[in-house]
Design a protein around this motif. Structure first.
Motif, PDB file in Angstrom:
ATOM      1  N   ILE A 223     -16.526-107.546  12.907  1.00  0.00           N
ATOM      2  CA  ILE A 223     -15.407-108.343  13.413  1.00  0.00           C
ATOM      3  C   ILE A 223     -15.944-109.448  14.311  1.00  0.00           C
ATOM      4  O   ILE A 223     -16.960-109.272  14.982  1.00  0.00           O
ATOM      5  N   ALA A 224     -15.251-110.581  14.302  1.00  0.00           N
ATOM      6  CA  ALA A 224     -15.731-111.748  15.052  1.00  0.00           C
ATOM      7  C   ALA A 224     -15.129-111.833  16.444  1.00  0.00           C
ATOM      8  O   ALA A 224     -15.596-112.613  17.272  1.00  0.00           O
ATOM      9  N   ALA A 225     -14.091-111.060  16.709  1.00  0.00           N
ATOM     10  CA  ALA A 225     -13.473-111.093  18.040  1.00  0.00           C
ATOM     11  C   ALA A 225     -12.917-109.716  18.361  1.00  0.00           C
ATOM     12  O   ALA A 225     -12.557-108.952  17.464  1.00  0.00           O
ATOM     13  N   SER A 246     -18.097-105.246  16.583  1.00  0.00           N
ATOM     14  CA  SER A 246     -18.270-106.599  17.127  1.00  0.00           C
ATOM     15  C   SER A 246     -19.744-106.919  17.359  1.00  0.00           C
ATOM     16  O   SER A 246     -20.121-108.073  17.511  1.00  0.00           O
TER      17      SER A 246
END
Lengths: 321, 178
Positions: A223-225, A246
């Motif tokens: 996941i990017a955030a 993350s």
């Protein structure tokens, strides 16, 4: 490209790879070398964004919407592309090595074929909510709410968040929007909630498609955030999953192991991240060393575990909120 | 083991440590003579200190590091060996986004290990209105650091921040072990 129907002589069922999103299809192959697989992955990467659906390579000998396999009855330069529709139903003969335009044609043909053969299903409510782009009003058996996606808001007359989520989760699949001009005003729908907070909660409550996850160790996610845990539902396991995904690509099985939770919970978490636009990416897994055995209590991890215990943050299947 | 609470003057470092410390926090509040940075009456001139006591006599030390820019030379020194840091930002300040950038630059080792949780406070706005600007800064640096709107006057919020650091530390241990 020749298209033939093939109802017989089907290959034995390979391992299942996960289908994480309604916008994602899988590509697999059978009997190709590493170099050929890498080539295929690179071609898929180049075509990303140019097809209706997002195509992910899931590996050798795995179930996928599209499987490439050598056809012993054809010349050496030819392979067979098999479209999956619950069972193997369609075969296309294609030249090999596969050129990028040939692959593009194959993918778009496959998308058309899948659209024709896949029975229409109603996506989960969380998916439908996440795709709303303009003001929308719903009214069903006393539950009325207006969604304003650009404000990340849902207005309703229920003053308790858990009650709202419970009632929304019980809405019928065929729920359709009502005319916006018939919606009551904000004096009636006076309670506002974050739409993403609701989508997050619904995703975690909806059944995750674990029947599609057999053999999912080949696909890794990231996941990017981080989720907005300051507002959205969290638990020790959910925090651990966010920390893991993350920081690195990890499989569903690794998420299960690290957060000491269930496969259903990890899939639900990844689905929730995707529907809340946290930048979920997937890739074909690479061999990694096994997660080491749990260190003893005296080391640093023991200290962290004791800190968790001291602050009431123990985790595991029996401790989730 | 130590946890840092960092951020500009008035962001809530002293309050956060007070809410979870097992001992009466040691602080060094003095009359604030730096009204240009913040209008509060007192400020921390050395550092806040609190403790969380574990069994077997172990202690987790909580350090609140003064946020005045003139103490910036101390920040990297204090960051050494820390499990992580909670960066408290005051959203009511006009320079809160620049402050985030400053602290990301000041603690590269923690940032690289994901050991920095960013807590945005002093706001009544919705998260969806507050967070995007901060998230853009993180995305611009390809960082996926935890980012929450929070009110550190509530103990459960501070515990969430600490728990996030613990979860990240556990990922670091996993990576170190491989």
């Amino acid at each position: 490209m020749e298209v033939i129907r093939d109802e017989g002589n089907q290959p034995s069922p390979p391992k299942e790879a996960p289908l994480m999103s309604i916008g994602t299809f899988r590509v697999a192959c059978r009997g190709f070398g590493e170099h050929e697989q890498r080539l295929l992955q690179q071609q898929l990467k180049m075509l990303r964004g140019r097809t209706e659906m997002e195509w992910h390579y899931v590996g050798d000998d795995r179930t996928a919407e599209l499987t490439l396999l050598r056809d012993e009855n054809q010349p050496a330069s030819s392979v067979v592309a098999v479209f999956k529709d619950g069972r193997f139903t369609m075969r296309h003969s294609v030249e090999w090595p596969l050129r990028i335009f040939g692959l593009y044609d194959l993918l778009t043909d496959c998308e058309r074929d899948l659209a024709q053969h896949t029975p229409a299903t109603v996506p989960a409510l969380s998916i439908r909510l996440s795709k709303i782009v303009s003001a929308t009003y719903y009214d069903h058996e006393g539950l009325s709410f207006v969604i304003l996606p650009h404000e990340d808001s849902l207005y309703c007359d229920i003053d308790d968040f858990e009650t709202l989520v419970e009632r929304m989760a019980a809405l019928p699949e065929e729920l359709t929007a009502a005319p916006l001009n018939s919606a009551p005003g904000k004096q009636t729908l006076q309670h506002a909630y974050s739409l993403k907070r609701i989508i997050w909660a619904l995703c975690l409550a909806e059944p995750a498609p674990i029947d599609q996850l057999e053999g999912a160790e080949a696909t890794e996610y990231r996941i990017a955030a981080w989720p907005d845990y300051g507002e959205w539902k969290s638990s020790p396991a959910l925090l651990r999953l966010a920390a893991l995904y993350s920081r690195q690509y990890a499989t569903v099985a690794e998420g299960v192991e690290f957060a000491r939770t269930s496969t259903e919970d990890v899939v639900a978490f990844l689905n929730a991240c995707e529907r809340c636009a946290l930048g979920v990416s997937a890739r074909n897994g690479r061999p990694k060393p096994a997660i080491p055995a749990r260190p003893t209590e005296k080391n640093q991890e023991g200290l962290l575990l004791r800190l968790r215990k001291r602050l009431g943050m123990a985790f595991g299947k029996s401790n989730q909120t | 083991m130590k946890i840092l609470f960092i951020g500009p003057m008035g962001a809530g470092k002293t309050t956060a440590i007070h809410s979870v410390s097992d001992i009466p926090p040691v602080n060094t509040e003095a009359e604030n003579t730096d009204a240009a940075q913040h209008s509060k009456a007192t400020t921390t001139v050395a550092m806040d200190y609190g403790e969380i006591h574990l069994d077997e006599g172990d202690t987790v030390a909580l350090y609140g590091i003064p946020g005045q820019n003139r103490f910036a030379f101390m920040w990297p020194i204090l960051g050494e060996g820390a499990m992580g840091a909670v960066l408290l930002l005051d959203h009511s300040r006009a320079d809160s986004l620049e402050t985030l950038t400053t602290y990301l630059d000041a603690f590269p080792a923690l940032v690289e290990r994901g050991a920095l949780v960013i807590a945005v406070g002093h706001t009544q706005q919705k998260q969806s209105e507050v967070l995007p600007a901060y998230r853009d800064i993180l995305a611009g640096r390809s960082l996926a650091l935890p980012l929450f709107v929070t009110d550190v006057r509530e103990k459960r919020n501070v515990l969430l921040l600490i728990e996030t650091l613990i979860a990240n530390a556990e990922v670091n241990q996993l990576q170190d072990a491989l």
